[in-house]
Structures are given as structure tokens and as C-alpha cells.
Motif scaffolding. Structure first.
Motif, PDB file in Angstrom:
ATOM      1  N   GLN A 103       0.428  10.481  -3.572  1.00  0.00           N
ATOM      2  CA  GLN A 103       0.550  11.434  -1.875  1.00  0.00           C
ATOM      3  C   GLN A 103       1.660  10.877  -1.118  1.00  0.00           C
ATOM      4  O   GLN A 103       1.606  10.516  -0.139  1.00  0.00           O
ATOM      5  N   TYR A 104       2.741  11.680  -0.838  1.00  0.00           N
ATOM      6  CA  TYR A 104       4.045  11.966  -0.547  1.00  0.00           C
ATOM      7  C   TYR A 104       4.208  11.548   1.194  1.00  0.00           C
ATOM      8  O   TYR A 104       4.418  11.115   2.277  1.00  0.00           O
TER       9      TYR A 104
ATOM     10  N   PHE B 210       1.309  -1.149  -0.290  1.00  0.00           N
ATOM     11  CA  PHE B 210       0.452   0.314  -0.018  1.00  0.00           C
ATOM     12  C   PHE B 210       0.755   1.373   0.289  1.00  0.00           C
ATOM     13  O   PHE B 210       0.245   2.017  -0.570  1.00  0.00           O
ATOM     14  N   TRP B 211       2.270   1.404   0.410  1.00  0.00           N
ATOM     15  CA  TRP B 211       2.625   2.405   0.533  1.00  0.00           C
ATOM     16  C   TRP B 211       3.664   2.540  -0.408  1.00  0.00           C
ATOM     17  O   TRP B 211       3.484   3.992  -1.004  1.00  0.00           O
TER      18      TRP B 211
ATOM     19  N   SER C  45       0.987  11.533   2.972  1.00  0.00           N
ATOM     20  CA  SER C  45      -0.363  10.108   3.463  1.00  0.00           C
ATOM     21  C   SER C  45       0.528   8.333   3.776  1.00  0.00           C
ATOM     22  O   SER C  45      -0.175   8.244   4.109  1.00  0.00           O
ATOM     23  N   ALA C  46       1.794   8.169   2.606  1.00  0.00           N
ATOM     24  CA  ALA C  46       2.497   7.277   1.922  1.00  0.00           C
ATOM     25  C   ALA C  46       3.854   7.394   3.295  1.00  0.00           C
ATOM     26  O   ALA C  46       3.653   6.718   4.237  1.00  0.00           O
TER      27      ALA C  46
ATOM     28  N   TRP D 219       1.867   2.151  -3.736  1.00  0.00           N
ATOM     29  CA  TRP D 219       1.044   2.507  -4.105  1.00  0.00           C
ATOM     30  C   TRP D 219       1.194   4.421  -3.607  1.00  0.00           C
ATOM     31  O   TRP D 219       0.208   4.439  -5.153  1.00  0.00           O
ATOM     32  N   LEU D 220       0.946   4.706  -2.476  1.00  0.00           N
ATOM     33  CA  LEU D 220       0.146   5.451  -2.103  1.00  0.00           C
ATOM     34  C   LEU D 220       1.465   6.269  -2.890  1.00  0.00           C
ATOM     35  O   LEU D 220       1.226   7.803  -3.189  1.00  0.00           O
ATOM     36  N   PHE D 221       2.867   5.953  -2.271  1.00  0.00           N
ATOM     37  CA  PHE D 221       4.052   6.813  -3.230  1.00  0.00           C
ATOM     38  C   PHE D 221       4.129   6.955  -4.345  1.00  0.00           C
ATOM     39  O   PHE D 221       3.982   8.320  -5.059  1.00  0.00           O
TER      40      PHE D 221
ATOM     41  N   GLN E  81      -0.041   7.214  -6.718  1.00  0.00           N
ATOM     42  CA  GLN E  81      -0.818   8.444  -6.692  1.00  0.00           C
ATOM     43  C   GLN E  81      -0.013   9.457  -5.963  1.00  0.00           C
ATOM     44  O   GLN E  81      -0.763  10.550  -5.726  1.00  0.00           O
TER      45      GLN E  81
ATOM     46  N   CYS F  18       1.257   6.055   6.517  1.00  0.00           N
ATOM     47  CA  CYS F  18       1.899   4.190   5.617  1.00  0.00           C
ATOM     48  C   CYS F  18       2.821   4.324   6.007  1.00  0.00           C
ATOM     49  O   CYS F  18       2.623   3.004   6.992  1.00  0.00           O
TER      50      CYS F  18
ATOM     51  N   ASN G  32      10.714   9.626   1.952  1.00  0.00           N
ATOM     52  CA  ASN G  32       9.874   9.733   2.254  1.00  0.00           C
ATOM     53  C   ASN G  32       9.562  11.585   2.763  1.00  0.00           C
ATOM     54  O   ASN G  32       8.998  11.764   2.227  1.00  0.00           O
TER      55      ASN G  32
END
Length: 153
Positions: A98-99, A88-89, A101-102, A91-93, A96, A105, A145
């Protein structure tokens, strides 16, 4: 050594990593265009390190699976949780972008890895020791990150 359970355990770990790599291969170009943190390793380091870490995860999970203990299922549940968070991390990073949110996560992932490592330690010292590089690398990934987030707001 029981080869079928070891192969299955390695397949699960490396399969998760491989699926993450497939998911992010097109996003890597955009990542390279970002302002990079100091201490950011060259791009070739990431697949090498992650492959080694997924092998260590698979071997550790195998060692725990081979233990006939009441704590085994809980330890392996934590293993599955951290694999899911890891995926999931990614995918987020990378997909998406989405730094922040990542990063959240990743903190949860690090805590899950710590819980898994402590749980593994009750069953197999070797399995726990095999997770120490993973804990260190994910802490380093947290630094990367955070700085990517700050530099690329």
C-alpha cells in the motif's frame, strides 16, 4: 554507563528493527521487481543503514532514560510512538504493498521523529543529535516511497 538499561534500550530498538526485517524478508523479492527510483541504493544498504539507525535510537533513548527529569516520560512516549509508526510503515509498504498509505504513514513518522528529537533535545543534546541521521534517512525514504508509488501505479 549503566549496562542493563543500555542493553534493554538497544534490545527494544534493535528488536523492533529485527521484527520488521522478519516480517518483510519474503516481501523483498517483490520489492526488487518494482520499477525503482533514481538514487535508489543497492539492497544491501538498507539493512546496514537501518541497523545503525536502530543502534543510534537505542543509545539516544538510554541517554534520555538516564535523565531525572519531568519531560523524560513524554520524550520516551514519543520514542515509542515513532517506533510503532516505523514498524507500521514497514508493514504497509513491504507486506501490504500500500505505497500511498505507507507514504502518509511515513510523513506522520517523520513528524513524530522530529517531535521526539526536539523533546530529546530538552533533556540531552547528544540524544537529539543522534536522531539527525534518522530524520535525514526517513526523508530520503519518503522520496523513495513517493517515487515507487508513482512509478508502480
Amino acid at each position: 554507563i549503566k549496562l542493563k538499561p543500555l542493553a534493554a534500550s538497544l534490545f527494544i530498538a534493535l528488536g523492533t528493527g529485527g521484527l520488521s526485517a522478519l516480517l518483510t524478508r519474503d516481501a523483498m523479492e517483490r520489492y526488487r521487481e518494482l520499477e525503482q527510483p533514481p538514487l535508489s541504493p543497492p539492497g544491501w544498504v538498507f539493512p546496514v543503514v537501518w541497523s545503525a539507525l536502530f543502534v543510534l535510537m537505542g543509545v539516544a533513548a538510554y541517554l534520555v532514560w538516564m535523565r531525572d527529569s519531568t519531560g523524560r516520560n513524554g520524550a520516551l512516549a514519543l520514542y515509542g510512538l515513532q517506533l510503532a509508526l516505523n514498524f507500521f510503515w514497514t508493514w504497509l509498504f513491504f507486506v501490504q504493498f500500500q505505497y500511498f498509505s505507507a507514504l502518509i504513514c511515513l510523513v506522520v513518522l517523520w513528524l513524530a521523529i522530529l517531535a521526539m528529537t526536539l523533546s530529546f533535545a530538552r533533556l540531552s543534546r547528544a540524544a537529539a543529535v543522534l536522531q539527525l541521521p534518522y530524520l535525514v534517512w526517513v526523508a530520503f525514504a519518503g522520496y523513495l516511497n513517493w517515487v515507487v508509488y508513482r512509478l508502480n501505479l
